[in-house]
Design a protein around this motif. Structure first.
Motif, PDB file in Angstrom:
ATOM      1  N   ASP A 135       0.825  -1.205   0.000  1.00 56.73           N
ATOM      2  CA  ASP A 135       0.000   0.000   0.000  1.00 56.73           C
ATOM      3  C   ASP A 135       0.860   1.256   0.000  1.00 56.73           C
ATOM      4  O   ASP A 135       0.578   2.219  -0.712  1.00 56.73           O
ATOM      5  CB  ASP A 135      -0.930   0.031   1.216  1.00 56.73           C
ATOM      6  N   ARG A 136       1.904   1.222   0.794  1.00 55.18           N
ATOM      7  CA  ARG A 136       2.786   2.389   0.883  1.00 55.18           C
ATOM      8  C   ARG A 136       3.485   2.645  -0.451  1.00 55.18           C
ATOM      9  O   ARG A 136       3.596   3.783  -0.890  1.00 55.18           O
ATOM     10  CB  ARG A 136       3.803   2.167   1.990  1.00 55.18           C
ATOM     11  N   VAL A 137       3.940   1.598  -1.096  1.00 56.88           N
ATOM     12  CA  VAL A 137       4.598   1.740  -2.398  1.00 56.88           C
ATOM     13  C   VAL A 137       3.609   2.287  -3.429  1.00 56.88           C
ATOM     14  O   VAL A 137       3.953   3.154  -4.234  1.00 56.88           O
ATOM     15  CB  VAL A 137       5.205   0.395  -2.858  1.00 56.88           C
ATOM     16  N   ASP A 138       2.385   1.789  -3.399  1.00 56.54           N
ATOM     17  CA  ASP A 138       1.363   2.264  -4.337  1.00 56.54           C
ATOM     18  C   ASP A 138       1.068   3.750  -4.176  1.00 56.54           C
ATOM     19  O   ASP A 138       0.715   4.421  -5.137  1.00 56.54           O
ATOM     20  CB  ASP A 138       0.064   1.483  -4.163  1.00 56.54           C
ATOM     21  N   GLN A 139       1.215   4.266  -2.971  1.00 51.73           N
ATOM     22  CA  GLN A 139       0.898   5.661  -2.684  1.00 51.73           C
ATOM     23  C   GLN A 139       2.022   6.624  -3.056  1.00 51.73           C
ATOM     24  O   GLN A 139       1.807   7.833  -3.106  1.00 51.73           O
ATOM     25  CB  GLN A 139       0.567   5.841  -1.202  1.00 51.73           C
ATOM     26  N   LEU A 140       3.200   6.095  -3.336  1.00 51.33           N
ATOM     27  CA  LEU A 140       4.338   6.956  -3.636  1.00 51.33           C
ATOM     28  C   LEU A 140       4.210   7.599  -5.011  1.00 51.33           C
ATOM     29  O   LEU A 140       3.787   6.963  -5.965  1.00 51.33           O
ATOM     30  CB  LEU A 140       5.639   6.165  -3.591  1.00 51.33           C
ATOM     31  N   ALA A 193       8.004  11.211  -8.604  1.00 53.21           N
ATOM     32  CA  ALA A 193       8.566  12.549  -8.787  1.00 53.21           C
ATOM     33  C   ALA A 193       8.765  13.280  -7.462  1.00 53.21           C
ATOM     34  O   ALA A 193       9.540  14.229  -7.376  1.00 53.21           O
ATOM     35  CB  ALA A 193       7.664  13.374  -9.696  1.00 53.21           C
ATOM     36  N   GLU A 194       8.057  12.837  -6.419  1.00 54.81           N
ATOM     37  CA  GLU A 194       8.128  13.528  -5.132  1.00 54.81           C
ATOM     38  C   GLU A 194       8.746  12.692  -4.016  1.00 54.81           C
ATOM     39  O   GLU A 194       8.830  13.143  -2.873  1.00 54.81           O
ATOM     40  CB  GLU A 194       6.722  13.959  -4.711  1.00 54.81           C
ATOM     41  N   THR A 195       9.173  11.496  -4.325  1.00 55.53           N
ATOM     42  CA  THR A 195       9.741  10.603  -3.313  1.00 55.53           C
ATOM     43  C   THR A 195      11.173  11.010  -3.008  1.00 55.53           C
ATOM     44  O   THR A 195      11.976  11.222  -3.911  1.00 55.53           O
ATOM     45  CB  THR A 195       9.709   9.144  -3.803  1.00 55.53           C
ATOM     46  N   ASP A 196      11.469  11.126  -1.706  1.00 56.06           N
ATOM     47  CA  ASP A 196      12.824  11.503  -1.336  1.00 56.06           C
ATOM     48  C   ASP A 196      13.570  10.317  -0.724  1.00 56.06           C
ATOM     49  O   ASP A 196      13.011   9.239  -0.525  1.00 56.06           O
ATOM     50  CB  ASP A 196      12.823  12.698  -0.382  1.00 56.06           C
ATOM     51  N   VAL A 197      14.828  10.529  -0.441  1.00 59.77           N
ATOM     52  CA  VAL A 197      15.693   9.475   0.070  1.00 59.77           C
ATOM     53  C   VAL A 197      15.176   8.934   1.407  1.00 59.77           C
ATOM     54  O   VAL A 197      15.243   7.733   1.666  1.00 59.77           O
ATOM     55  CB  VAL A 197      17.144   9.988   0.219  1.00 59.77           C
ATOM     56  N   ILE A 206      12.539   6.331   0.808  1.00 54.53           N
ATOM     57  CA  ILE A 206      13.153   5.100   0.299  1.00 54.53           C
ATOM     58  C   ILE A 206      13.821   4.344   1.438  1.00 54.53           C
ATOM     59  O   ILE A 206      13.696   3.127   1.551  1.00 54.53           O
ATOM     60  CB  ILE A 206      14.172   5.400  -0.820  1.00 54.53           C
ATOM     61  N   ASP A 207      14.515   5.056   2.317  1.00 54.06           N
ATOM     62  CA  ASP A 207      15.144   4.425   3.480  1.00 54.06           C
ATOM     63  C   ASP A 207      14.104   3.755   4.378  1.00 54.06           C
ATOM     64  O   ASP A 207      14.331   2.668   4.908  1.00 54.06           O
ATOM     65  CB  ASP A 207      15.947   5.441   4.293  1.00 54.06           C
ATOM     66  N   GLN A 208      12.954   4.387   4.549  1.00 54.30           N
ATOM     67  CA  GLN A 208      11.890   3.807   5.364  1.00 54.30           C
ATOM     68  C   GLN A 208      11.353   2.526   4.719  1.00 54.30           C
ATOM     69  O   GLN A 208      11.084   1.546   5.415  1.00 54.30           O
ATOM     70  CB  GLN A 208      10.752   4.813   5.571  1.00 54.30           C
ATOM     71  N   LEU A 209      11.222   2.526   3.410  1.00 58.69           N
ATOM     72  CA  LEU A 209      10.769   1.325   2.704  1.00 58.69           C
ATOM     73  C   LEU A 209      11.782   0.187   2.836  1.00 58.69           C
ATOM     74  O   LEU A 209      11.410  -0.964   3.063  1.00 58.69           O
ATOM     75  CB  LEU A 209      10.510   1.632   1.230  1.00 58.69           C
TER      76      LEU A 209
END
Length: 49
Positions: free
Chosen positions: A19-24, A27-31, A34-37
């Motif tokens: 779900d979290r990946v689908d919501q990303l 263009a607006e995802t920061d490092v 990604i670290d949290q994922l």
């Protein structure tokens, strides 16, 4: 925790991750996101062992 409870917990965590990946928005995802994922995946891997 029984094997079934452990499996159910892992399924829930994996669904939360998906779900979290689908919501990303790429263009607006920061490092930090990604670290949290990556941390979520590490936690899932640890629970599987």
């Amino acid at each position: 925790m029984t094997q079934q409870e452990r499996l159910d917990d892992l399924k829930l965590k994996l669904a939360q991750f998906a779900d979290r990946v689908d919501q990303l928005d790429p263009a607006e995802t920061d490092v930090k996101e990604i670290d949290q994922l990556i941390q979520m995946l590490d936690d899932l891997e640890e629970k599987m062992n």
